[in-house]
Design a protein around this motif. Structure first.
Motif, short mmCIF file in Angstrom:
data_model
loop_
_atom_site.label_atom_id
_atom_site.label_comp_id
_atom_site.label_asym_id
_atom_site.label_seq_id
_atom_site.Cartn_x
_atom_site.Cartn_y
_atom_site.Cartn_z
N ASP A 58 -1.68 -5.40 -21.56
CA ASP A 58 -0.66 -4.47 -21.15
C ASP A 58 0.13 -5.02 -19.87
O ASP A 58 1.52 -5.00 -19.90
N ASN A 59 -0.73 -5.31 -19.04
CA ASN A 59 -0.12 -5.86 -17.79
C ASN A 59 0.81 -7.28 -17.85
O ASN A 59 1.67 -7.49 -17.25
N PHE A 60 0.39 -8.20 -18.74
CA PHE A 60 0.90 -9.39 -19.05
C PHE A 60 2.37 -9.25 -19.62
O PHE A 60 3.09 -9.83 -19.13
N VAL A 61 2.24 -8.32 -20.68
CA VAL A 61 3.39 -8.03 -21.33
C VAL A 61 4.55 -7.29 -20.53
O VAL A 61 5.82 -7.51 -20.75
N ALA A 62 4.09 -6.73 -19.05
CA ALA A 62 5.09 -6.07 -18.52
C ALA A 62 6.20 -7.10 -17.68
O ALA A 62 7.25 -6.75 -17.23
N ALA A 63 5.48 -8.32 -17.36
CA ALA A 63 6.18 -9.28 -16.68
C ALA A 63 5.71 -10.47 -16.97
O ALA A 63 5.02 -11.19 -16.55
N PRO A 64 6.02 -11.10 -18.44
CA PRO A 64 5.29 -12.23 -18.94
C PRO A 64 5.60 -13.56 -18.10
O PRO A 64 4.37 -14.48 -18.03
N LEU A 65 6.89 -13.72 -17.65
CA LEU A 65 7.08 -14.92 -16.92
C LEU A 65 6.09 -15.08 -15.40
O LEU A 65 5.50 -16.03 -15.27
N VAL A 66 6.09 -14.14 -14.78
CA VAL A 66 5.34 -14.03 -13.46
C VAL A 66 3.75 -14.01 -13.94
O VAL A 66 2.98 -14.71 -13.52
N ALA A 67 3.52 -13.42 -15.20
CA ALA A 67 2.10 -13.34 -15.56
C ALA A 67 1.68 -14.86 -15.88
O ALA A 67 0.51 -15.66 -15.65
N LEU A 68 2.41 -15.50 -16.65
CA LEU A 68 2.06 -17.06 -16.97
C LEU A 68 2.08 -17.89 -15.93
O LEU A 68 1.13 -18.76 -15.99
N VAL A 69 2.77 -17.91 -14.82
CA VAL A 69 2.87 -18.57 -13.58
C VAL A 69 1.46 -18.32 -12.86
O VAL A 69 0.84 -19.23 -12.49
N THR A 70 1.05 -16.88 -12.88
CA THR A 70 -0.20 -16.59 -12.21
C THR A 70 -1.26 -17.36 -13.00
O THR A 70 -2.15 -17.83 -12.27
#
Length: 424
Positions: free
Chosen positions: A156-168
């Motif tokens: 749920d947190n990942f899909v809230a901001a996928p690009l930032v999540a992927l970078v992290t």
């Protein structure tokens, strides 16, 4: 009059030597090591309140106070840092959703009391009964399902901001592979920093709360409220904390003094007291930290003096509202990226318990114990009974214990282990 003997000249450690718990290096070196322990614990400790909605400053404050309690109860002989336990995340989240932070704190307090009672029993009887109740296949299954049960939260947190999540997530992976020593152990923290910077650059972070917060002040306190319905989700956490504490004591004893194993009961009692104290005023439950044991193994310094420094520094952080406000600015995308790896790693720790103990999965009892518990935990089976709510963690834990002991008892009664139902 200090309770530590200076190791050698206080500046160097000879080849093959270790600095034992009741020894220390020079005070400048000891302070440096203490701050290193703060860095090691910080990445995991601040994530728990961030993921559960608990006040960060309160949680960090009582991680420091809990560490002091631990050092006192164990007679200043067992080096360990008590940080926030990830095993509490799922039950706290469920309890908070149904009854607010007070209900969640009630569960934390009850876990602490039960763990302290377990510690008192172990002081009198030893750990043999724990090994019998939770053999490696059961312990591994419980730890694994607690981590994997949290997977939907990470999604749920990942899909809230996928690009930032992927970078992290990418930063966490690269830091783990490319960095060595302490920096390599800090890959979670470094990943959060990189992801946070990406979030700042994309305009996802609001610093207004940080600017308004004071540098020094009291943390936010809260009190428990009676919520018996929440307890089934919390009680399995006791088993995880027992397994973690026993494992950590054995690790330190193996590397320093085998006699430290006699302090296992005191360690459980201390962690129980620290968890009870934290939950009584708004902090999260605690556990002994493998991250800090890793730092000791890398530095060969097991001095409890360094832990006093770390604990006191954590207490100081707890009295900085600005620090808490800064932690609260971390956006969902960063949390999604880091927890995708972190929750999976908790699950892998359970698998590692199986591997390290060479669990024989050709045995039907081991197969069905792990298989059933994992599906119940990952799918988050739920069951309500007379106002009590049993979630996937509680039911999966119960399934692991009951299935293992039922099947092994029946195997003994019929005089054989039976053939594996799994075809090679």
């Amino acid at each position: 009059m200090l309770p530590w003997k200076l190791h050698g000249d206080g500046r160097s450690i000879g080849s093959g030597e270790v600095v034992h718990p009741r020894e220390r290096l020079s005070w400048p070196a000891t302070v440096g090591l203490g701050l290193q322990h703060v860095v090691a614990m910080f990445g995991a400790t601040f994530l728990v309140p961030l993921l559960t909605g608990f006040p960060p400053t309160t949680t960090v404050l009582f991680s420091g106070i809990g560490t002091i309690v631990f050092l006192l109860v164990t007679g200043n002989r067992l080096p360990s840092y008590l940080g926030s336990s990830f095993a509490f995340i799922a039950p706290i989240t469920a309890a908070s959703a149904g009854g607010g932070i007070g209900a969640a704190l009630f569960g934390v307090v009850v876990v602490g009391i039960v763990l302290a009672l377990v510690g008192l029993v172990v002081v009198r009887t030893g750990t043999g009964w724990i090994d019998a109740l939770m053999p490696p296949v059961v312990a591994g299954a419980i730890v694994a399902l607690i981590g994997l049960n949290l997977a939907p939260t990470a999604r749920d947190n990942f899909v809230a901001a996928p690009l930032v999540a992927l970078v992290t997530l990418t930063a966490v992976i690269l830091c783990t592979v490319l960095l060595r020593g302490l920096l390599g152990r800090m890959s979670i923290v470094l990943g959060v920093v990189v992801g946070y910077l990406a979030a700042v650059l994309s305009g996802q972070v609001d610093f207004s709360g940080v600017r308004q917060a004071a540098w020094f002040g009291l943390p936010d306190f809260a009190t428990p409220t009676m919520a018996w319905w929440a307890l089934p989700a919390f009680l399995p956490v006791v088993l995880v904390l027992v397994a973690e504490n026993v494992g950590h004591v054995r690790s330190v004893a193996h590397l320093t003094d085998p006699g430290l194993n006699r302090l296992t009961g005191r360690a459980l009692l201390a962690d129980g007291l620290a968890t009870t104290l934290a939950g009584s005023v708004g902090g999260s439950g605690t556990t002994t930290y493998g991250e800090n044991i890793g730092v000791m193994a890398a530095t060969r310094v097991y001095s409890t003096a360094a832990y006093w420094v770390a604990a006191l520094f954590a207490v100081l952080l707890g009295f900085s509202p600005k620090f808490g406000a800064l932690v609260n600015t971390i956006p969902p995308g960063v949390l999604g990226g880091v927890t995708t790896a972190l929750y999976g790693l908790i699950g892998i720790i359970g698998v590692k318990i199986w591997v390290d103990n060479r669990v024989d999965f050709s045995r039907p009892a081991n197969q069905f114990t792990a298989a059933t518990a994992l599906v119940v935990g990952v799918a988050n089976f739920t069951f309500d009974l007379d106002g009590l709510s049993f979630n996937g963690i509680a039911l999966g834990t119960l399934a692991a214990i009951v299935i293992y002991h039922l099947m092994t008892t029946l195997e003994r009664l019929r005089g054989g282990g039976g053939a594996s139902p799994v075809h090679e």
